[in-house]
Design a protein around this motif. Sequence first.
Motif, short mmCIF file in Angstrom:
data_model
loop_
_atom_site.label_atom_id
_atom_site.label_comp_id
_atom_site.label_asym_id
_atom_site.label_seq_id
_atom_site.Cartn_x
_atom_site.Cartn_y
_atom_site.Cartn_z
N HIS A 55 0.79 -1.24 0.00
CA HIS A 55 0.00 0.00 0.00
C HIS A 55 0.82 1.28 0.00
O HIS A 55 0.26 2.36 0.01
CB HIS A 55 -1.00 0.03 1.16
CG HIS A 55 -1.85 -1.18 1.22
ND1 HIS A 55 -2.70 -1.54 0.20
CD2 HIS A 55 -1.95 -2.15 2.16
CE1 HIS A 55 -3.30 -2.68 0.52
NE2 HIS A 55 -2.87 -3.06 1.68
N SER A 58 2.39 1.12 -5.86
CA SER A 58 1.81 -0.01 -6.60
C SER A 58 2.85 -1.08 -6.90
O SER A 58 2.53 -2.12 -7.46
CB SER A 58 1.19 0.49 -7.91
OG SER A 58 2.20 1.06 -8.72
N PHE A 61 2.04 -4.75 -5.58
CA PHE A 61 0.84 -5.31 -6.20
C PHE A 61 1.08 -5.62 -7.68
O PHE A 61 0.70 -6.69 -8.16
CB PHE A 61 -0.35 -4.37 -6.01
CG PHE A 61 -1.65 -4.95 -6.49
CD1 PHE A 61 -2.12 -6.17 -5.99
CD2 PHE A 61 -2.42 -4.29 -7.42
CE1 PHE A 61 -3.32 -6.70 -6.43
CE2 PHE A 61 -3.62 -4.81 -7.86
CZ PHE A 61 -4.08 -6.03 -7.36
N SER A 101 -11.75 -4.99 5.42
CA SER A 101 -11.06 -3.92 4.69
C SER A 101 -11.49 -2.55 5.22
O SER A 101 -12.67 -2.21 5.16
CB SER A 101 -11.37 -4.01 3.19
OG SER A 101 -10.79 -5.17 2.65
N PRO A 104 -11.33 0.42 0.37
CA PRO A 104 -11.41 -0.46 -0.81
C PRO A 104 -10.02 -0.82 -1.31
O PRO A 104 -9.16 0.05 -1.46
CB PRO A 104 -12.16 0.39 -1.83
CG PRO A 104 -12.91 1.40 -1.03
CD PRO A 104 -12.04 1.68 0.17
N GLY A 105 -9.78 -2.09 -1.49
CA GLY A 105 -8.50 -2.55 -2.01
C GLY A 105 -7.50 -2.94 -0.94
O GLY A 105 -6.38 -3.35 -1.26
N GLU A 106 -7.85 -2.82 0.32
CA GLU A 106 -6.88 -3.15 1.38
C GLU A 106 -6.39 -4.59 1.26
O GLU A 106 -5.26 -4.89 1.61
CB GLU A 106 -7.48 -2.92 2.76
CG GLU A 106 -6.48 -3.21 3.88
CD GLU A 106 -6.99 -2.93 5.27
OE1 GLU A 106 -6.22 -3.16 6.22
OE2 GLU A 106 -8.13 -2.48 5.43
N HIS A 107 -7.24 -5.47 0.77
CA HIS A 107 -6.86 -6.88 0.68
C HIS A 107 -6.51 -7.32 -0.75
O HIS A 107 -6.46 -8.52 -1.02
CB HIS A 107 -7.98 -7.75 1.27
CG HIS A 107 -8.05 -7.64 2.76
ND1 HIS A 107 -8.80 -6.68 3.40
CD2 HIS A 107 -7.41 -8.32 3.71
CE1 HIS A 107 -8.63 -6.80 4.69
NE2 HIS A 107 -7.78 -7.79 4.92
N ASN A 108 -6.26 -6.37 -1.64
CA ASN A 108 -5.90 -6.74 -3.02
C ASN A 108 -4.70 -7.67 -3.07
O ASN A 108 -4.70 -8.67 -3.77
CB ASN A 108 -5.61 -5.49 -3.86
CG ASN A 108 -6.87 -4.78 -4.29
OD1 ASN A 108 -7.97 -5.26 -4.09
ND2 ASN A 108 -6.70 -3.60 -4.88
N GLN A 112 -4.75 -11.52 -4.24
CA GLN A 112 -3.99 -11.91 -5.43
C GLN A 112 -2.92 -12.95 -5.10
O GLN A 112 -2.67 -13.84 -5.90
CB GLN A 112 -3.35 -10.68 -6.08
CG GLN A 112 -2.81 -10.95 -7.47
CD GLN A 112 -3.87 -11.45 -8.44
OE1 GLN A 112 -4.98 -10.94 -8.50
NE2 GLN A 112 -3.54 -12.47 -9.21
#
Length: 172
Positions: A55, A58, A61, A101, A104-108, A112
């Motif tokens: 986080h 990028s 990720f 989360s 939004p996206g905290e657990h992307n 993945q």
Amino acid sequence: MTSAELSDIEKKSLEEIPHPSLPEGSSIYGGTKVFPDLQAEDGETYFTLVHGIAHESSVSFVAVLQATRALRKGFESAMYFYGPGSLNCLATRGFPTTGTSAFPGEHNINDQLKTFMSEGGKVFCCRFGLSLHGAREEDLIEGVIPTHPLDVQDALIHYARKGAIINSTYQL
């Protein structure tokens, strides 16, 4: 904020350029892929090193997405998280409780990495990297393989000797 709350100069500034300048769905980039969509040949390997904090950019990720894409192209694909990158492998992410989360996206990355492993990818995580940040080995995402600090270099040598394509990501 409504228009009535704006000063005349604020309204003037707001109206100088019409918004939206293009309607949603407008294409502003071409779609031509320049390089061929290469698939793995027998025995080819793709190895990713990640030294980026979850986080904070990028970098981490995108590295996971690239490793997943390589796996789907037929490469034996493995990832090695070390230093602050080790924090990407924690299953304890979430607020106010793990798995929840906070944004939004905290657990992307978690999601993945689980996808990557479920499709046959290997994930290694340096124990020393965990210890630098007070993270515990039992906090790792299920399936992540904990490694000795000296394994970082030997993993790199191992995959280089296999002829792996090596993607090394680093973030300060």
